[in-house]
Design a protein around this motif. Sequence first.
Motif, PDB file in Angstrom:
ATOM      1  N   HIS A 225       8.668   7.011   4.095  1.00  0.00           N
ATOM      2  CA  HIS A 225       7.485   6.744   3.268  1.00  0.00           C
ATOM      3  C   HIS A 225       7.881   6.217   1.902  1.00  0.00           C
ATOM      4  O   HIS A 225       7.268   5.275   1.383  1.00  0.00           O
ATOM      5  N   SER A 226       8.934   6.788   1.338  1.00  0.00           N
ATOM      6  CA  SER A 226       9.421   6.308   0.050  1.00  0.00           C
ATOM      7  C   SER A 226       9.895   4.866   0.156  1.00  0.00           C
ATOM      8  O   SER A 226       9.607   4.030  -0.712  1.00  0.00           O
ATOM      9  N   THR A 229       7.097   2.368   0.566  1.00  0.00           N
ATOM     10  CA  THR A 229       6.364   2.190  -0.689  1.00  0.00           C
ATOM     11  C   THR A 229       7.087   1.233  -1.617  1.00  0.00           C
ATOM     12  O   THR A 229       6.493   0.360  -2.244  1.00  0.00           O
ATOM     13  N   SER A 271       0.481  -3.720   4.140  1.00  0.00           N
ATOM     14  CA  SER A 271      -0.825  -3.268   4.637  1.00  0.00           C
ATOM     15  C   SER A 271      -0.869  -3.031   6.142  1.00  0.00           C
ATOM     16  O   SER A 271      -1.704  -2.261   6.623  1.00  0.00           O
ATOM     17  N   ASP A 290      -0.087   9.078  10.575  1.00  0.00           N
ATOM     18  CA  ASP A 290      -1.386   9.580  10.113  1.00  0.00           C
ATOM     19  C   ASP A 290      -1.543   9.395   8.605  1.00  0.00           C
ATOM     20  O   ASP A 290      -2.647   9.123   8.117  1.00  0.00           O
ATOM     21  N   GLN A 291      -0.442   9.513   7.857  1.00  0.00           N
ATOM     22  CA  GLN A 291      -0.502   9.316   6.414  1.00  0.00           C
ATOM     23  C   GLN A 291      -0.826   7.849   6.087  1.00  0.00           C
ATOM     24  O   GLN A 291      -1.626   7.574   5.177  1.00  0.00           O
ATOM     25  N   LEU A 292      -0.208   6.922   6.821  1.00  0.00           N
ATOM     26  CA  LEU A 292      -0.497   5.500   6.599  1.00  0.00           C
ATOM     27  C   LEU A 292      -1.968   5.189   6.872  1.00  0.00           C
ATOM     28  O   LEU A 292      -2.611   4.447   6.119  1.00  0.00           O
ATOM     29  N   ALA A 294      -4.447   7.311   6.665  1.00  0.00           N
ATOM     30  CA  ALA A 294      -5.227   7.943   5.600  1.00  0.00           C
ATOM     31  C   ALA A 294      -5.199   7.119   4.323  1.00  0.00           C
ATOM     32  O   ALA A 294      -6.152   7.164   3.527  1.00  0.00           O
ATOM     33  N   GLU A 295      -4.116   6.362   4.119  1.00  0.00           N
ATOM     34  CA  GLU A 295      -4.000   5.514   2.931  1.00  0.00           C
ATOM     35  C   GLU A 295      -4.708   4.172   3.108  1.00  0.00           C
ATOM     36  O   GLU A 295      -4.627   3.294   2.243  1.00  0.00           O
ATOM     37  N   GLY A 296      -5.357   3.994   4.261  1.00  0.00           N
ATOM     38  CA  GLY A 296      -6.093   2.760   4.514  1.00  0.00           C
ATOM     39  C   GLY A 296      -5.271   1.635   5.096  1.00  0.00           C
ATOM     40  O   GLY A 296      -5.741   0.486   5.154  1.00  0.00           O
ATOM     41  N   LYS A 297      -4.063   1.937   5.557  1.00  0.00           N
ATOM     42  CA  LYS A 297      -3.216   0.912   6.163  1.00  0.00           C
ATOM     43  C   LYS A 297      -3.628   0.676   7.618  1.00  0.00           C
ATOM     44  O   LYS A 297      -4.195   1.542   8.276  1.00  0.00           O
TER      45      LYS A 297
END
Length: 405
Positions: A225-226, A229, A271, A290-292, A294-297
Amino acid sequence: MKSPAIVIPEGCTEVLLHACCAPCSSAIVEWLLNHGVRPTIFYFNPNIWPREEYEIRKNESKRHAERLGIQWIDGDYDHASWCQRMKGLEQEPERGPRCQACFVLRLTAAAHKAQELGIKYFATTLASSRWKSLEQIEQAGHLAEQSAEGVVFWAQNWRKGGLQERRNQLLKENQFYNQQYCGCEFSARNGANTKPLLRAQMRVAKKQHQSQLAKMSEEIVERLHSSLTSLLLPPSSLHLPLSSLHLPPSTFLSPPSSFLSPPSSLHLPLSTFLTYWPLPDEVDIRPLIDQLVAEGKTVVLPKVTGDETMELRRYTSRADLQEGAFHIMEPVGEPFTDYDQIDVALVPGMAFDAAGHRLGRGKGYYDRFLAAHPHLYKIGVCFPFQRVAEVPSEAHDIIMDEVIS
């Protein structure tokens, strides 16, 4: 007058063909059909190791026979019994007594299968390999025929008559899986580092680290994730705890000082991501997926659609999934085809090296897909113990841009 390269036994219109693999069978089967001899394929090769390699070769042979509409028979796979029969011969060289004993075992099974089916003649594709002794094969075939009354071994050098050249053509036309060693663990170890041998080593390493996989996955997901980003690899992801490994240290990768830089063609912020839904022995990136979302990706997952192809479908929640090919959870819904919008592909693998070479499971789905979409920025995802000194590579293997572990 010159004798023909291949001579059909008198009255032979049908043959039981013991097949070692699809590539070696292809030209022989084509020749037989073109000359009025109907082959029945008998796949009996308990020597092949590991089991994963056996299944790949078996499935390729079956696929080839089904395409041609000819009968294909699956022999039993009992590698443990084969090893017992080879006991005391483990250190013998290729073309030595171990190979002779192996040929006798396999061809005796073929002779009895031919007898069972009422087929007078049997032959073997082993006689098409330049790595094997034709004399040994012929001797084994004649010993086998003596054990099954009423059957005759068709002793033939299947390299002649242009069949070796035709084999190479059919290999490319059919995109057959082409193994890099004869079959057994002894032939694999006598040669260079091979993909099947490395896969077997990785399975051993995974078992040794089984209790640590969940914790490793959590740490790798944080690094992923880092990195997604910032698209900068944290230094800690490039160093391997060699002291914690139970396999020989020489097997694994020395810590690289750097890796390839992200291409300037990437559009930030990222994106759209091609990811994977993990199998039990892969890095568990489900929290990241799931985190991606949730971030709208936009997240897309692969779905196997045939023997050689996969397509992509959008993932929005775990309710989108159902079990598909190879027991992998796959997305339902409409295919995602806007490939140009994908920024990054997260690619699983059984092993990776410092040059970005990846060891897959042997079916080539990712290699074919990524070759068709070269713009994708490819990040290999693996456990630290899956970083090795060298992954055997071929021309069609796709190299990763980064590897995170």
